[in-house]
Every structure is written in structure tokens, then in C-alpha cells.
Design a protein around this motif. Structure first.
Motif, PDB file in Angstrom:
ATOM      1  N   ASP A  78       0.833  -1.205   0.000  1.00 48.53           N
ATOM      2  CA  ASP A  78       0.000   0.000   0.000  1.00 48.53           C
ATOM      3  C   ASP A  78       0.868   1.256   0.000  1.00 48.53           C
ATOM      4  O   ASP A  78       0.578   2.229  -0.714  1.00 48.53           O
ATOM      5  N   PHE A  79       1.931   1.227   0.804  1.00 52.22           N
ATOM      6  CA  PHE A  79       2.833   2.370   0.899  1.00 52.22           C
ATOM      7  C   PHE A  79       3.497   2.641  -0.450  1.00 52.22           C
ATOM      8  O   PHE A  79       3.568   3.787  -0.914  1.00 52.22           O
ATOM      9  N   SER A  81       2.402   1.791  -3.399  1.00 48.50           N
ATOM     10  CA  SER A  81       1.388   2.253  -4.349  1.00 48.50           C
ATOM     11  C   SER A  81       1.114   3.737  -4.187  1.00 48.50           C
ATOM     12  O   SER A  81       0.966   4.476  -5.166  1.00 48.50           O
ATOM     13  N   VAL A  82       1.053   4.193  -2.927  1.00 49.14           N
ATOM     14  CA  VAL A  82       0.832   5.617  -2.667  1.00 49.14           C
ATOM     15  C   VAL A  82       2.006   6.437  -3.155  1.00 49.14           C
ATOM     16  O   VAL A  82       1.836   7.477  -3.809  1.00 49.14           O
ATOM     17  N   MET A  83       3.217   5.988  -2.857  1.00 44.25           N
ATOM     18  CA  MET A  83       4.412   6.737  -3.257  1.00 44.25           C
ATOM     19  C   MET A  83       4.570   6.782  -4.775  1.00 44.25           C
ATOM     20  O   MET A  83       5.085   7.748  -5.328  1.00 44.25           O
ATOM     21  N   GLN A  85       2.046   6.832  -6.710  1.00 47.31           N
ATOM     22  CA  GLN A  85       0.798   7.474  -7.134  1.00 47.31           C
ATOM     23  C   GLN A  85      -0.125   6.518  -7.883  1.00 47.31           C
ATOM     24  O   GLN A  85      -0.925   6.925  -8.718  1.00 47.31           O
ATOM     25  N   LYS A  86      -0.004   5.239  -7.577  1.00 45.91           N
ATOM     26  CA  LYS A  86      -0.926   4.258  -8.142  1.00 45.91           C
ATOM     27  C   LYS A  86      -2.178   4.148  -7.271  1.00 45.91           C
ATOM     28  O   LYS A  86      -3.187   3.600  -7.676  1.00 45.91           O
ATOM     29  N   GLN A  87      -2.082   4.687  -6.050  1.00 44.53           N
ATOM     30  CA  GLN A  87      -3.193   4.613  -5.102  1.00 44.53           C
ATOM     31  C   GLN A  87      -3.270   5.941  -4.371  1.00 44.53           C
ATOM     32  O   GLN A  87      -2.242   6.520  -4.010  1.00 44.53           O
ATOM     33  N   PRO A  88      -4.464   6.497  -4.156  1.00 45.35           N
ATOM     34  CA  PRO A  88      -4.586   7.779  -3.456  1.00 45.35           C
ATOM     35  C   PRO A  88      -4.059   7.705  -2.030  1.00 45.35           C
ATOM     36  O   PRO A  88      -4.080   6.642  -1.409  1.00 45.35           O
ATOM     37  N   THR A  89      -3.604   8.838  -1.519  1.00 46.80           N
ATOM     38  CA  THR A  89      -3.146   8.889  -0.132  1.00 46.80           C
ATOM     39  C   THR A  89      -4.329   8.700   0.813  1.00 46.80           C
ATOM     40  O   THR A  89      -5.490   8.823   0.411  1.00 46.80           O
ATOM     41  N   ILE A  90      -4.032   8.426   2.082  1.00 43.76           N
ATOM     42  CA  ILE A  90      -5.082   8.150   3.060  1.00 43.76           C
ATOM     43  C   ILE A  90      -6.048   9.319   3.190  1.00 43.76           C
ATOM     44  O   ILE A  90      -7.273   9.123   3.251  1.00 43.76           O
ATOM     45  N   GLN A  93      -8.332   9.340   0.262  1.00 46.87           N
ATOM     46  CA  GLN A  93      -9.301   8.246   0.371  1.00 46.87           C
ATOM     47  C   GLN A  93     -10.402   8.591   1.369  1.00 46.87           C
ATOM     48  O   GLN A  93     -11.590   8.320   1.128  1.00 46.87           O
TER      49      GLN A  93
END
Length: 209
Positions: A78-79, A81-83, A85-90, A93
Motif C-alpha cells: 500500500d505504501f 502504491s501511494v508513493m 501514485q498508483k493509489q490515493p493517499t489516506i 481516500q
């Protein structure tokens, strides 16, 4: 006696991506559990260097299968992915979830207001024997009234949003109680009065001259 490996094997670093070897300490740790595991974790691979090389694959596989290791691995993914930018930050979200909830509540309220307006236009009484949706579900003989009946009909007709709300709403967030009905009727009444005043004001002003 203990197997063929008496020293650390480099191939283990490839086979187990979480493994990190320290040449200075001649021991290995789990980088996932060390960085993202719970602070209460103790033992080999976490707070103690693993040096039982004679157990080799057996120990390594055992650690890979532990739940807390899998949890730490997921946090790493998850970390990353966030770094990347494949996943939005907390915070994004959380904001998105809050916005989704607001939109959901607006949809529910619009449907509820529409049913109250419909009853008013058709001169239909809103209430029956009970304002509780769950009570009328338990006892079909209890007349829920036109308002609740129309909401249930809409759910049966395929409105998944209303159907979900009627089934899962919190005890204090049904938005169907007689108090809520009265509040909505009062607001609608005030809007009608404001609209009438707005429409008649220019005429009244003209008559003064």
C-alpha cells in the motif's frame, strides 16, 4: 546433523524478497515486519537476528506464512502504491469516502422528500400504525401508511439505494420518523410561502402607485 547449510545462502534473498541480511551481524531480519509490523512484535526476524541457517527454507517459509507478516507485507504494498501514485493517499481516500457518503445521503433524502411531496399533492395521509420500518416488516398486518409504503414500493421496483437504506440504516438515521416528516413538511411550507411572497411582491408594489 542439522542439514547442509551452516552459513547464510544468498539465494534466499531472491526466494524471499522480505529477507535482509546483515554481514556485520551475520544475521537476517524481515524488513517488512521491522518497518511495518506492530510495535509489540518480538522474536526472530523482527527484534532478533535469525542465524539458524541449518533450518533454512523451513524457518523462512514458516515466517512467510505468519499472519502478522502478511499484514506487514500488505502495508508495504500500500505504501509503495501511494508513493508511486498508483493509489490515493489516506487523506484523499477519507475525503472521497466522506464525499461518497454525503452524495448517498442526498440521494436518500431526495427520495424521501419526493414521497412526502407526492402524498401532499394527492391529498394522501402519510402515517399508518407505525413509523418504524422494522416494526412493519415484522408484522405485515400493521399498516405502515402511504409514505413508508411508497418507499418500500420504490425499493421493490429496483431502487437499490433506497432498498439498501431501508435494510441497513442506523437506528437514529432512518430519516422516516414523524419528526423528520414534520420538519420536511414545515420546510416545504416555508418555501411555498416565500415563493408566493416573491411572486406577489411586484404586483403589490405596482398597486401602491
Amino acid at each position: 546433523m542439522y542439514g547442509k547449510h551452516r552459513s547464510f545462502q544468498k539465494k534466499w534473498l531472491t526466494e524471499f524478497s522480505w529477507l535482509k541480511y546483515s554481514r556485520a551481524s551475520d544475521g537476517a531480519l524481515c524488513k517488512y515486519c521491522c518497518l511495518f509490523g506492530k510495535s509489540s512484535l518480538r522474536g526472530k526476524f523482527v527484534t532478533e537476528f535469525w542465524r539458524m541457517y541449518h533450518k533454512g527454507i523451513s524457518d523462512l517459509q514458516e515466517h512467510s506464512d505468519l499472519k502478522y507478516h502478511k499484514d506487514a507485507k500488505q502495508k508495504v504494498q500500500d505504501f509503495v502504491s501511494v508513493m508511486q501514485q498508483k493509489q490515493p493517499t489516506i487523506d484523499v481516500q477519507l475525503n472521497t469516502a466522506a464525499e461518497d457518503r454525503r452524495n448517498y445521503n442526498k440521494t436518500i433524502l431526495h427520495s424521501i422528500i419526493d414521497r412526502i411531496v407526492l402524498c401532499g399533492k394527492q391529498n394522501l395521509p402519510l402515517r399508518g400504525h407505525s413509523d418504524s420500518i422494522k416494526d412493519t416488516n415484522k408484522d405485515p398486518e400493521r399498516n405502515p401508511g402511504n409514505f413508508i409504503s411508497l418507499l418500500k414500493f420504490r425499493a421493490r421496483a429496483g431502487d437499490k439505494c433506497i432498498a439498501n437504506h431501508l435494510e441497513t440504516h442506523a437506528k437514529n438515521a432512518a430519516y422516516t420518523s414523524k419528526r423528520i416528516q414534520n420538519d420536511i413538511i414545515s420546510i416545504i411550507g416555508q418555501q411555498i410561502q416565500d415563493k408566493l411572497v416573491e411572486e406577489t411582491a411586484p404586483t403589490q408594489a405596482h398597486q401602491m402607485y
